[in-house]
Design an enzyme around this catalytic site. Structure first.
Site, PDB file in Angstrom:
ATOM      1  N   GLU A 119       0.505  11.911   0.200  1.00 35.22           N
ATOM      2  CA  GLU A 119       0.459  10.661   0.972  1.00 35.22           C
ATOM      3  C   GLU A 119       1.544  10.623   2.047  1.00 35.22           C
ATOM      4  O   GLU A 119       2.462   9.793   1.991  1.00 35.22           O
ATOM      5  CB  GLU A 119       0.688   9.468   0.038  1.00 35.22           C
ATOM      6  CG  GLU A 119      -0.349   9.324  -1.039  1.00 35.22           C
ATOM      7  CD  GLU A 119       0.057   8.314  -2.102  1.00 35.22           C
ATOM      8  OE1 GLU A 119      -0.843   7.772  -2.760  1.00 35.22           O
ATOM      9  OE2 GLU A 119       1.273   8.069  -2.279  1.00 35.22           O
ATOM     10  N   CYS A 174      21.652 -12.473  16.312  1.00 37.50           N
ATOM     11  CA  CYS A 174      22.921 -13.076  15.906  1.00 37.50           C
ATOM     12  C   CYS A 174      23.470 -12.406  14.655  1.00 37.50           C
ATOM     13  O   CYS A 174      23.647 -13.065  13.615  1.00 37.50           O
ATOM     14  CB  CYS A 174      22.722 -14.564  15.668  1.00 37.50           C
ATOM     15  SG  CYS A 174      22.104 -15.374  17.116  1.00 37.50           S
TER      16      CYS A 174
HETATM   17  N1  PLP Z   1       3.373   7.009  -1.041  1.00 40.56           N
HETATM   18  C1  PLP Z   1       4.058   5.998  -1.591  1.00 40.56           C
HETATM   19  C2  PLP Z   1       3.656   5.527  -2.936  1.00 40.56           C
HETATM   20  C3  PLP Z   1       5.122   5.397  -0.916  1.00 40.56           C
HETATM   21  O1  PLP Z   1       5.779   4.383  -1.471  1.00 40.56           O
HETATM   22  C4  PLP Z   1       5.471   5.876   0.361  1.00 40.56           C
HETATM   23  C5  PLP Z   1       6.589   5.298   1.114  1.00 40.56           C
HETATM   24  O2  PLP Z   1       7.319   4.476   0.723  1.00 40.56           O
HETATM   25  C6  PLP Z   1       4.726   6.917   0.910  1.00 40.56           C
HETATM   26  C7  PLP Z   1       3.690   7.469   0.188  1.00 40.56           C
HETATM   27  C8  PLP Z   1       5.016   7.465   2.274  1.00 40.56           C
HETATM   28  O3  PLP Z   1       6.273   7.985   2.406  1.00 40.56           O
HETATM   29  P1  PLP Z   1       6.654   8.660   3.802  1.00 40.56           P
HETATM   30  O4  PLP Z   1       6.304   7.706   4.863  1.00 40.56           O
HETATM   31  O5  PLP Z   1       8.116   8.896   3.713  1.00 40.56           O
HETATM   32  O6  PLP Z   1       5.875   9.927   3.900  1.00 40.56           O
END
Ligand code: PLP
Length: 475
Positions: free
Chosen positions: A317, A396
């Site tokens: 992901e 601010c």
């Molecule tokens: N997957 C999960 C469950 C996440 O919480 C995050 C980011 O917080 C990501 C994927 C993506 O991480 P990145 O944008 O650092 O690749």
């Protein structure tokens, strides 16, 4: 002596700051199409910085469309090659929390990657984009029943369960719809990712996932529900990570847990999350994605061989590594101010504060994580001597800092345009209206054209939401 110039010797300059590259657009930090035209002006996607601000207002989020699409496609290619080489199938879900709009969701779909959403709002944007719900994964440590129902109703491909209590609630919702919902279980693998503590998501003392010790109980519970289909395990160790070690260690723990769980039923998928670091500064050296993918694939292959298990479908992901380097924020310079401060040895030195017309409302990361960015003069080039600067916003708060330290030409002044690169991820996404500031527009640039992705949210929009501004709603 007071250091005011030549900032190679300004004692306030951090060690990593290199004046030799201060006039360059270093590749890796800037989008692929960022360059200077014959007059010295910054162009992105073939569009000049001045033209962008004249047309869309300042500040402005600029996304290099080709660059972002290409990063999604090449990430998919890198992971596919690495995992096919060990005999495993792989899928990518773009982590839409990094940066999302309807068009951006479509770019990701066209690149062949699914979408990870982490809220009701992100899910609705994905649906508005017409994304196939089957390719969506839904995250969240505190999903409401309404969100679970919406996900089941529209046919979200995977719900990533984050707690024991979510299991029964999701099963009840799925049963109500007469559906069998595929799920992954988010495991807190206990890996301490080497990143800012707010960005590490797999150490003991945080809110995400289920510990390795409780995993078997949770999986048995999931498998006990007719309305749930257990698809496998999920781990996300954190974000902005520069080395493969943490991912390898998490992969190892998940594959060993999977081997135990296989005794009682199938575990077809393991999702190893995102978190791949990018270059924010010319001195940053993130591991290239293909190397990282090969490193993780090797760990997966080794752990499966050692436990005598088959290879699962492996999913990832990535968010930041796809969106981050594709984005640049443009600002107008306002006030500049030289402030004399003492360094740690008591030596007085000058720090030039350059105020811009945005700040922590369009980029919360420096204030939240003490994140460093770099900055370049965008509307022209200058051969004036370099001056150590701190770029600050107009809010601010004294912590309203955009760029902690970089060099800009000494003649940067009111009305100039500054460009801050690597702002594609978690800037627009985390924007606020602090001080009733507008949320800047986000535009895509491509082949000499700019196009608004999300228009500016103005004070008129905010006043319209204030019931006292419409007497009929506020008697
Ligand atoms: N997957 C999960 C469950 C996440 O919480 C995050 C980011 O917080 C990501 C994927 C993506 O991480 P990145 O944008 O650092 O690749």
């Amino acid at each position: 002596m007071i250091f005011s110039e030549s900032n190679a010797v300004n004692p306030l300059a951090p060690q990593w700051l290199d004046s030799a590259v201060a006039r360059q657009l270093n590749s890796g930090v800037w989008p692929a199409t960022a360059t200077r035209d014959a007059a010295g002006e910054l162009t992105i996607g073939g569009v000049r910085a001045t033209e962008l601000l004249e047309r869309h207002g300042s500040p402005l989020y600029v996304i290099d469309e080709h660059d972002m699409r290409e990063r999604a496609a090449s990430a998919l290619a890198a992971f596919t090659e690495a995992f096919n080489a060990i005999g495993a199938q792989v899928q990518l879900h773009y982590a839409s929390k990094a940066l999302l709009s309807i068009d951006i969701a479509r770019w990701m779909q066209q690149a062949g990657v699914g979408l990870d959403v982490a809220s009701a709002g992100e899910l609705e944007v994905a649906l508005a984009a017409g994304i196939d719900p089957e390719t969506i994964g839904l995250h969240g440590n505190n999903k409401s029943d309404a969100l679970l129902a919406r996900a089941v109703e529209v046919g979200v491909g995977t719900v990533i369960i984050d707690s024991l209590t979510e299991i029964d609630r999701l099963a009840a919702v799925a049963a109500e719809f007469g559906k069998r919902q595929p799920v992954l279980l988010r495991i807190n693998s206990g890996i301490h990712a080497d990143t800012h503590s707010y960005l590490a998501t797999s150490h003991e003392d945080q809110k995400f996932g289920i510990t390795l010790a409780s995993a078997a109980e949770a999986v048995a519970k999931i498998r006990g529900h007719e309305a749930l289909e257990f698809r496998g395990l999920h781990s996300h160790i954190g974000s902005s990570i520069y080395s493969a070690d943490g991912f390898g260690a998490a992969a190892d723990r998940l594959m060993r847990l999977r081997a135990e769980l296989l005794a009682d039923g199938p575990v077809p998928e393991v999702n190893l999350g995102g978190g791949f670091g990018i270059a924010y500064l010319p001195s940053d050296r993130p591991l290239p994605l293909d190397e990282l993918a090969r490193g993780i694939a090797a760990e997966v292959a080794r752990a499966c061989a050692e436990t005598g298990t088959d290879l699962p479908l492996v999913t990832f992901e990535p968010g930041r590594s796809i969106a981050g380097p594709a984005g640049v924020t443009l600002y107008r310079v306002g006030v500049t101010k030289d402030v004399t401060v003492s360094d740690e040895h008591g030596t007085p030195a000058v720090r030039r504060y350059v105020s811009v017309d945005g700040g922590m409302s369009d980029n919360a990361r420096p204030a939240m994580y003490r994140a460093d960015y770099c900055v370049r003069l965008a509307n022209r080039e200058s051969d004036a001597p370099l001056q150590l600067v701190r770029v600050v916003g107009s809010h601010c708060e004294s912590g309203d800092i955009v760029v902690y330290a970089d060099y800009l030409p000494d003649d940067v002044s009111y009305g100039d345009i500054l460009a801050v690169p690597a702002t594609g991820a978690y800037c627009f996404a985390m924007a606020s209206h602090y001080n009733y500031f507008d949320r800047p527009a986000m535009v895509a640039v491509r082949d000499g054209e700019s196009r608004t992705l999300v228009r500016r949210i103005t004070i008129q929009d905010l006043l319209a939401a204030d019931t006292a501004s419409t007497p009929e709603e506020h008697p």
